[in-house]
Write an enzyme that holds these catalytic residues in place. Structure first.
Site, PDB file in Angstrom:
ATOM      1  N   GLY A  20       0.836  -1.208   0.000  1.00  0.00           N
ATOM      2  CA  GLY A  20       0.000   0.000   0.000  1.00  0.00           C
ATOM      3  C   GLY A  20       0.865   1.251   0.000  1.00  0.00           C
ATOM      4  O   GLY A  20       0.549   2.229   0.673  1.00  0.00           O
ATOM      5  N   VAL A  69      -2.886  -7.737  -1.246  1.00  0.00           N
ATOM      6  CA  VAL A  69      -2.153  -8.488  -0.214  1.00  0.00           C
ATOM      7  C   VAL A  69      -2.994  -9.569   0.461  1.00  0.00           C
ATOM      8  O   VAL A  69      -2.457 -10.433   1.150  1.00  0.00           O
ATOM      9  CB  VAL A  69      -1.556  -7.550   0.878  1.00  0.00           C
ATOM     10  CG1 VAL A  69      -0.502  -6.633   0.298  1.00  0.00           C
ATOM     11  CG2 VAL A  69      -2.642  -6.780   1.616  1.00  0.00           C
ATOM     12  N   TYR A 160     -12.017  -3.616  12.759  1.00  0.00           N
ATOM     13  CA  TYR A 160     -10.696  -2.970  12.642  1.00  0.00           C
ATOM     14  C   TYR A 160      -9.856  -3.243  13.900  1.00  0.00           C
ATOM     15  O   TYR A 160      -8.678  -3.600  13.807  1.00  0.00           O
ATOM     16  CB  TYR A 160     -10.909  -1.472  12.433  1.00  0.00           C
ATOM     17  CG  TYR A 160      -9.656  -0.696  12.098  1.00  0.00           C
ATOM     18  CD1 TYR A 160      -9.028  -0.839  10.857  1.00  0.00           C
ATOM     19  CD2 TYR A 160      -9.093   0.184  13.016  1.00  0.00           C
ATOM     20  CE1 TYR A 160      -7.878  -0.122  10.556  1.00  0.00           C
ATOM     21  CE2 TYR A 160      -7.953   0.904  12.722  1.00  0.00           C
ATOM     22  CZ  TYR A 160      -7.344   0.752  11.489  1.00  0.00           C
ATOM     23  OH  TYR A 160      -6.210   1.469  11.188  1.00  0.00           O
TER      24      TYR A 160
END
Ligand code: NAP
Length: 253
Positions: A20, A69, A160
């Site tokens: 990223g 990924v 998250y």
């Protein structure tokens, strides 16, 4: 002068992969690694234009490679390419990440899976392939960009927080396993950093967030990148298995 040389971060001769790397924090990590002398491989998933533009901004000593990924076949192909083209990998920065916030009761399975897949599975996959290459040289650095969400929770971020908590535990376990192989593994816990990822929450709850940051301001991507480059360098030679906040004091207030 010996002290001057010791204090300077010199990554010349090193090859680094930043997942990223085309945008946000990853972009700044690429810029700083390159300015310390490393050859930088910029991974991207969707931001081809940003990756190409960063490569042309930096110029010599960069490469770009597309891979999601979270997909093992794409990660495998990325590492095959790195082996063939660059022969070795000294530094892996697992920076790629996503958010899909919602309250627990309303969270879709797809939002849980996406966040866990990119943030945790992606970190596992890239580390697995990178460690294989690093072991051959008995040396390496893996830096995982986690989040203070691993230790300080906000509403609407169960997926998250779970993913980044997983990254921190993964970091510790990797550090123990890879230390005898000369590979050091650490995590960074950014607080509220000014990037696209945090834009919505800064807009919605800016004043409240700022009042919870002792330094009284958001962080810049460069301030996270500075720690990433330190952890990638010889200056961090006795640090492994740690999760270090870059958060303006948020986690201690
Ligand atoms: N900003 C903050 O306040 C903050 C706070 C704590 C932690 N973090 C962490 O810092 C890291 C960087 O975030 P950021 O703020 O720079 O966010 P950002 O500006 O939204 O950038 C996210 C990066 O992740 C990449 N990415 C997403 N899914 C990917 C995938 N499947 N495969 C490969 N790359 C993928 C994106 O690449 P493409 O555009 O090419 O898809 C992009 O480069 C993340 O791990 C994030 O969780 C950020």
């Amino acid at each position: 002068m010996i002290l001057g040389k010791w204090m300077r971060i010199d990554l010349s001769g090193k090859t680094a992969l930043v997942t990223g790397g085309a945008r946000g924090i990853g972009r700044q990590i690429c810029l700083k690694l390159r300015s310390a002398g490393a050859v930088v491989i910029i991974n991207y998933a969707k931001s081809a234009e940003a990756a190409i533009s960063l490569q042309s901004e930096i110029g010599h000593g960069t490469d770009i490679i597309k891979a999601d990924v979270s997909k093992e076949d794409e990660v495998g192909a990325m590492f095959d390419y790195i082996k063939k083209t660059h022969k070795k990998l000294d530094i892996l920065i697992n920076n790629a990440g996503v958010i899909k916030d919602n309250l627990l009761a309303a969270m879709e399975m797809s939002d849980w899976d996406k966040v866990l897949d990119v943030n945790l599975r992606g970190t596992f996959l890239c580390s697995k392939y990178a460690a294989g290459m690093m072991m051959a040289n008995h040396s390496g650095r893996i830096v995982n960009v986690a989040s203070i969400a691993a230790v300080k929770c906000s509403r609407g971020q169960v997926n998250y927080a779970a993913s980044k908590g997983g990254v921190v535990s993964f970091t510790r376990a990797c550090a123990v396993e890879l230390a005898p192989k000369g590979i050091l593994v650490n995590a960074i816990l950014p607080g509220m950093i000014v990037t696209d990822m945090s834009a919505r929450v800064r807009k919605r709850a800016g004043d409240l967030i700022l009042s919870s940051i002792p330094l009284g301001r958001y962080g810049a991507p460069e301030e996270v990148a500075a720690l990433a480059v330190f952890l990638a360098s010889d200056l961090s030679s006795y640090i492994t298995g740690q999760a270090i906040p870059v958060d303006g004091g948020m986690t201690v207030s």
